[in-house]
Design a protein around this motif. Structure first.
Motif, PDB file in Angstrom:
ATOM      1  N   SER A 153     -10.878  -0.746 -11.255  1.00  0.00           N
ATOM      2  CA  SER A 153      -9.434  -0.626 -11.007  1.00  0.00           C
ATOM      3  C   SER A 153      -8.928   0.814 -11.145  1.00  0.00           C
ATOM      4  CB  SER A 153      -8.647  -1.554 -11.924  1.00  0.00           C
ATOM      5  OG  SER A 153      -8.952  -1.294 -13.275  1.00  0.00           O
ATOM      6  N   GLN A 154      -9.438   1.535 -12.123  1.00  0.00           N
ATOM      7  CA  GLN A 154      -8.995   2.917 -12.316  1.00  0.00           C
ATOM      8  C   GLN A 154      -9.389   3.793 -11.131  1.00  0.00           C
ATOM      9  OE1 GLN A 154      -7.207   3.888 -15.242  1.00  0.00           O
ATOM     10  NE2 GLN A 154      -6.705   5.541 -13.845  1.00  0.00           N
ATOM     11  N   ARG A 155     -10.611   3.629 -10.645  1.00  0.00           N
ATOM     12  CA  ARG A 155     -11.103   4.406  -9.513  1.00  0.00           C
ATOM     13  C   ARG A 155     -10.286   4.087  -8.251  1.00  0.00           C
ATOM     14  NH1 ARG A 155     -16.795   3.023  -8.664  1.00  0.00           N
ATOM     15  NH2 ARG A 155     -16.878   3.510 -10.856  1.00  0.00           N
ATOM     16  N   ILE A 156      -9.987   2.795  -8.044  1.00  0.00           N
ATOM     17  CA  ILE A 156      -9.210   2.375  -6.866  1.00  0.00           C
ATOM     18  C   ILE A 156      -7.820   2.987  -6.901  1.00  0.00           C
ATOM     19  CG2 ILE A 156      -8.118   0.385  -5.722  1.00  0.00           C
ATOM     20  CD1 ILE A 156     -10.586  -1.252  -6.624  1.00  0.00           C
ATOM     21  N   GLU A 157      -7.216   2.993  -8.084  1.00  0.00           N
ATOM     22  CA  GLU A 157      -5.877   3.579  -8.201  1.00  0.00           C
ATOM     23  C   GLU A 157      -5.904   5.072  -7.875  1.00  0.00           C
ATOM     24  OE1 GLU A 157      -2.217   3.674 -11.360  1.00  0.00           O
ATOM     25  OE2 GLU A 157      -4.192   4.337 -12.029  1.00  0.00           O
ATOM     26  N   ASN A 158      -6.938   5.752  -8.334  1.00  0.00           N
ATOM     27  CA  ASN A 158      -7.056   7.189  -8.052  1.00  0.00           C
ATOM     28  C   ASN A 158      -7.247   7.465  -6.568  1.00  0.00           C
ATOM     29  OD1 ASN A 158      -6.811   7.733 -10.769  1.00  0.00           O
ATOM     30  ND2 ASN A 158      -9.008   7.865 -11.111  1.00  0.00           N
ATOM     31  N   ILE A 159      -8.011   6.607  -5.875  1.00  0.00           N
ATOM     32  CA  ILE A 159      -8.285   6.801  -4.449  1.00  0.00           C
ATOM     33  C   ILE A 159      -7.046   6.504  -3.605  1.00  0.00           C
ATOM     34  CG2 ILE A 159      -9.608   5.912  -2.478  1.00  0.00           C
ATOM     35  CD1 ILE A 159     -11.949   5.484  -4.471  1.00  0.00           C
ATOM     36  N   LEU A 160      -6.432   5.323  -3.828  1.00  0.00           N
ATOM     37  CA  LEU A 160      -5.306   4.896  -2.984  1.00  0.00           C
ATOM     38  C   LEU A 160      -3.979   5.552  -3.357  1.00  0.00           C
ATOM     39  CD1 LEU A 160      -5.973   1.058  -2.664  1.00  0.00           C
ATOM     40  CD2 LEU A 160      -6.406   2.830  -0.967  1.00  0.00           C
ATOM     41  N   GLY A 161      -3.791   5.793  -4.628  1.00  0.00           N
ATOM     42  CA  GLY A 161      -2.512   6.319  -5.087  1.00  0.00           C
ATOM     43  C   GLY A 161      -1.442   5.230  -5.048  1.00  0.00           C
ATOM     44  N   LYS A 162      -0.298   5.539  -5.606  1.00  0.00           N
ATOM     45  CA  LYS A 162       0.784   4.553  -5.680  1.00  0.00           C
ATOM     46  C   LYS A 162       1.284   4.145  -4.292  1.00  0.00           C
ATOM     47  CE  LYS A 162       4.924   3.571  -8.301  1.00  0.00           C
ATOM     48  NZ  LYS A 162       5.882   4.017  -9.286  1.00  0.00           N
ATOM     49  N   ASN A 163       1.434   5.113  -3.397  1.00  0.00           N
ATOM     50  CA  ASN A 163       1.911   4.803  -2.045  1.00  0.00           C
ATOM     51  C   ASN A 163       0.932   3.939  -1.273  1.00  0.00           C
ATOM     52  OD1 ASN A 163       4.296   6.199  -2.393  1.00  0.00           O
ATOM     53  ND2 ASN A 163       3.461   8.120  -1.583  1.00  0.00           N
ATOM     54  N   GLY A 164      -0.350   4.200  -1.402  1.00  0.00           N
ATOM     55  CA  GLY A 164      -1.372   3.395  -0.736  1.00  0.00           C
ATOM     56  C   GLY A 164      -1.351   1.950  -1.196  1.00  0.00           C
ATOM     57  N   LEU A 165      -1.192   1.755  -2.511  1.00  0.00           N
ATOM     58  CA  LEU A 165      -1.109   0.393  -3.054  1.00  0.00           C
ATOM     59  C   LEU A 165       0.130  -0.330  -2.530  1.00  0.00           C
ATOM     60  CD1 LEU A 165      -2.183   0.950  -6.773  1.00  0.00           C
ATOM     61  CD2 LEU A 165      -3.491  -0.172  -4.961  1.00  0.00           C
ATOM     62  N   ASN A 166       1.247   0.388  -2.435  1.00  0.00           N
ATOM     63  CA  ASN A 166       2.481  -0.220  -1.914  1.00  0.00           C
ATOM     64  C   ASN A 166       2.336  -0.639  -0.450  1.00  0.00           C
ATOM     65  OD1 ASN A 166       3.956  -0.110  -4.280  1.00  0.00           O
ATOM     66  ND2 ASN A 166       4.765   1.926  -3.851  1.00  0.00           N
ATOM     67  N   VAL A 167       1.674   0.187   0.365  1.00  0.00           N
ATOM     68  CA  VAL A 167       1.471  -0.143   1.779  1.00  0.00           C
ATOM     69  C   VAL A 167       0.611  -1.394   1.908  1.00  0.00           C
ATOM     70  CG1 VAL A 167       0.338   0.629   3.905  1.00  0.00           C
ATOM     71  CG2 VAL A 167       1.822   2.198   2.652  1.00  0.00           C
ATOM     72  N   ILE A 168      -0.496  -1.464   1.154  1.00  0.00           N
ATOM     73  CA  ILE A 168      -1.376  -2.634   1.201  1.00  0.00           C
ATOM     74  C   ILE A 168      -0.625  -3.889   0.767  1.00  0.00           C
ATOM     75  CG2 ILE A 168      -3.386  -3.704   0.088  1.00  0.00           C
ATOM     76  CD1 ILE A 168      -4.664  -0.900   0.133  1.00  0.00           C
ATOM     77  N   ARG A 169       0.167  -3.772  -0.282  1.00  0.00           N
ATOM     78  CA  ARG A 169       0.940  -4.918  -0.776  1.00  0.00           C
ATOM     79  C   ARG A 169       1.910  -5.420   0.295  1.00  0.00           C
ATOM     80  NH1 ARG A 169       1.784  -6.676  -6.066  1.00  0.00           N
ATOM     81  NH2 ARG A 169       3.685  -7.891  -6.300  1.00  0.00           N
ATOM     82  N   LYS A 170       2.571  -4.537   0.998  1.00  0.00           N
ATOM     83  CA  LYS A 170       3.539  -4.934   2.039  1.00  0.00           C
ATOM     84  C   LYS A 170       2.836  -5.562   3.250  1.00  0.00           C
ATOM     85  CE  LYS A 170       7.210  -1.805   0.636  1.00  0.00           C
ATOM     86  NZ  LYS A 170       7.645  -2.727  -0.363  1.00  0.00           N
ATOM     87  N   ILE A 171       1.696  -5.011   3.636  1.00  0.00           N
ATOM     88  CA  ILE A 171       0.940  -5.585   4.765  1.00  0.00           C
ATOM     89  C   ILE A 171       0.528  -7.020   4.438  1.00  0.00           C
ATOM     90  CG2 ILE A 171      -1.264  -5.466   6.014  1.00  0.00           C
ATOM     91  CD1 ILE A 171      -0.967  -2.373   5.866  1.00  0.00           C
ATOM     92  N   PHE A 172      -0.011  -7.235   3.230  1.00  0.00           N
ATOM     93  CA  PHE A 172      -0.412  -8.593   2.866  1.00  0.00           C
ATOM     94  C   PHE A 172       0.792  -9.494   2.647  1.00  0.00           C
ATOM     95  CE2 PHE A 172      -4.596  -6.802   2.364  1.00  0.00           C
ATOM     96  CZ  PHE A 172      -5.367  -7.826   2.881  1.00  0.00           C
ATOM     97  N   GLY A 173       1.921  -8.931   2.316  1.00  0.00           N
ATOM     98  CA  GLY A 173       3.151  -9.719   2.217  1.00  0.00           C
ATOM     99  C   GLY A 173       3.560 -10.290   3.564  1.00  0.00           C
ATOM    100  N   VAL A 174       3.457  -9.478   4.617  1.00  0.00           N
ATOM    101  CA  VAL A 174       3.794  -9.945   5.971  1.00  0.00           C
ATOM    102  C   VAL A 174       2.807 -11.019   6.425  1.00  0.00           C
ATOM    103  CG1 VAL A 174       3.982  -9.268   8.391  1.00  0.00           C
ATOM    104  CG2 VAL A 174       4.967  -7.810   6.614  1.00  0.00           C
ATOM    105  N   ILE A 175       1.507 -10.816   6.154  1.00  0.00           N
ATOM    106  CA  ILE A 175       0.503 -11.822   6.495  1.00  0.00           C
ATOM    107  C   ILE A 175       0.797 -13.123   5.758  1.00  0.00           C
ATOM    108  CG2 ILE A 175      -1.952 -12.431   6.250  1.00  0.00           C
ATOM    109  CD1 ILE A 175      -2.548  -9.409   6.701  1.00  0.00           C
ATOM    110  N   LEU A 176       1.134 -13.010   4.484  1.00  0.00           N
ATOM    111  CA  LEU A 176       1.449 -14.187   3.670  1.00  0.00           C
ATOM    112  C   LEU A 176       2.679 -14.910   4.199  1.00  0.00           C
ATOM    113  CD1 LEU A 176       0.002 -15.319   1.255  1.00  0.00           C
ATOM    114  CD2 LEU A 176       1.573 -14.095  -0.224  1.00  0.00           C
ATOM    115  N   LEU A 177       3.673 -14.165   4.650  1.00  0.00           N
ATOM    116  CA  LEU A 177       4.887 -14.759   5.221  1.00  0.00           C
ATOM    117  C   LEU A 177       4.550 -15.577   6.468  1.00  0.00           C
ATOM    118  CD1 LEU A 177       7.953 -14.891   4.826  1.00  0.00           C
ATOM    119  CD2 LEU A 177       8.133 -12.871   6.261  1.00  0.00           C
ATOM    120  N   ALA A 178       3.712 -15.032   7.328  1.00  0.00           N
ATOM    121  CA  ALA A 178       3.293 -15.756   8.529  1.00  0.00           C
ATOM    122  C   ALA A 178       2.509 -17.014   8.172  1.00  0.00           C
ATOM    123  CB  ALA A 178       2.443 -14.842   9.413  1.00  0.00           C
ATOM    124  N   ILE A 179       1.675 -16.927   7.151  1.00  0.00           N
ATOM    125  CA  ILE A 179       0.906 -18.096   6.694  1.00  0.00           C
ATOM    126  C   ILE A 179       1.841 -19.168   6.159  1.00  0.00           C
ATOM    127  CG2 ILE A 179      -0.720 -18.873   4.914  1.00  0.00           C
ATOM    128  CD1 ILE A 179      -2.098 -16.074   5.342  1.00  0.00           C
TER     129      ILE A 179
END
Length: 192
Positions: A153-179
């Motif tokens: 988890s620490q390595r992933i956070e360093n690679i993606l950064g806060k903005n990267g995590l937010n983008v991934i969360r929003k993309i999966f939110g839209v997929i979840l909404l469609a589901i």
């Protein structure tokens, strides 16, 4: 017992569970817990969450029958839960969240973070549409992914950064909404 593996069902169920579990979106929570208590037992947390999900997949329907609710009704209710989870992810708001736990034992990580209310609701909703063996494979795939995310988890956070995590969360939110919409429309027709 007729076992029939279907790659499309496995992939779809895996993606649905991945979006609901939202382990990538939970990395900030996991890091916060790790900073508070030091060590998180990734293997134990993953195993316990898998056992909870598989047990609920089999026993959940029996519990529903016991209280007189059919799977389609539960799937429609689950569609609403998934809908609100998606809204939280897309808009970055919190509609409901438990208090932050004091320790990073099995309880806060395995349940409710990984195998929480949204996950078990989704499992029963998926059971209304897909075969059990395909859902179990989807659970295993997600638990393996959860294990690797917890471990790094620490390595992933360093690679993606806060903005990267937010983008991934929003993309999966839209997929979840469609589901959620698909789950609702498929099962609401079965009720009437």
């Amino acid at each position: 017992m007729d076992i029939s593996f279907n790659l499309r069902e496995i992939i779809t169920a895996s993606m649905v569970l991945f979006a609901v579990i939202d382990i990538v979106g939970s990395i900030p929570i996991i890091i916060n817990l790790r900073n508070k208590v030091g060590h998180i037992e990734s293997g134990k947390a993953s195993l316990v969450s898998a056992l909870i999900m598989i047990a609920f997949l089999f026993v959940g329907e029996e519990i529903l029958k016991l209280i007189g609710i059919d799977v389609n009704s539960f799937a429609v209710a689950g569609a609403f839960v998934i809908f609100f989870l998606a809204i939280e992810m897309i808009l970055g708001i919190t509609l409901y969240r438990d208090d932050h736990p004091e320790s990073a034992s099995i309880v806060p990580i395995a349940f409710p973070l990984i195998a929480g209310a949204g996950t078990v609701t989704t499992l029963l909703s998926l059971r209304a549409e897909y075969r059990v063996e395909n859902i179990i494979i989807a659970i295993v795939i997600n638990v393996i992914f959860v294990y690797f995310v917890l471990k790094s988890s620490q390595r992933i956070e360093n690679i993606l950064g806060k903005n990267g995590l937010n983008v991934i969360r929003k993309i999966f939110g839209v997929i979840l909404l469609a589901i959620a919409v698909k789950l609702f429309t498929t099962n609401i027709n079965e009720l009437f």
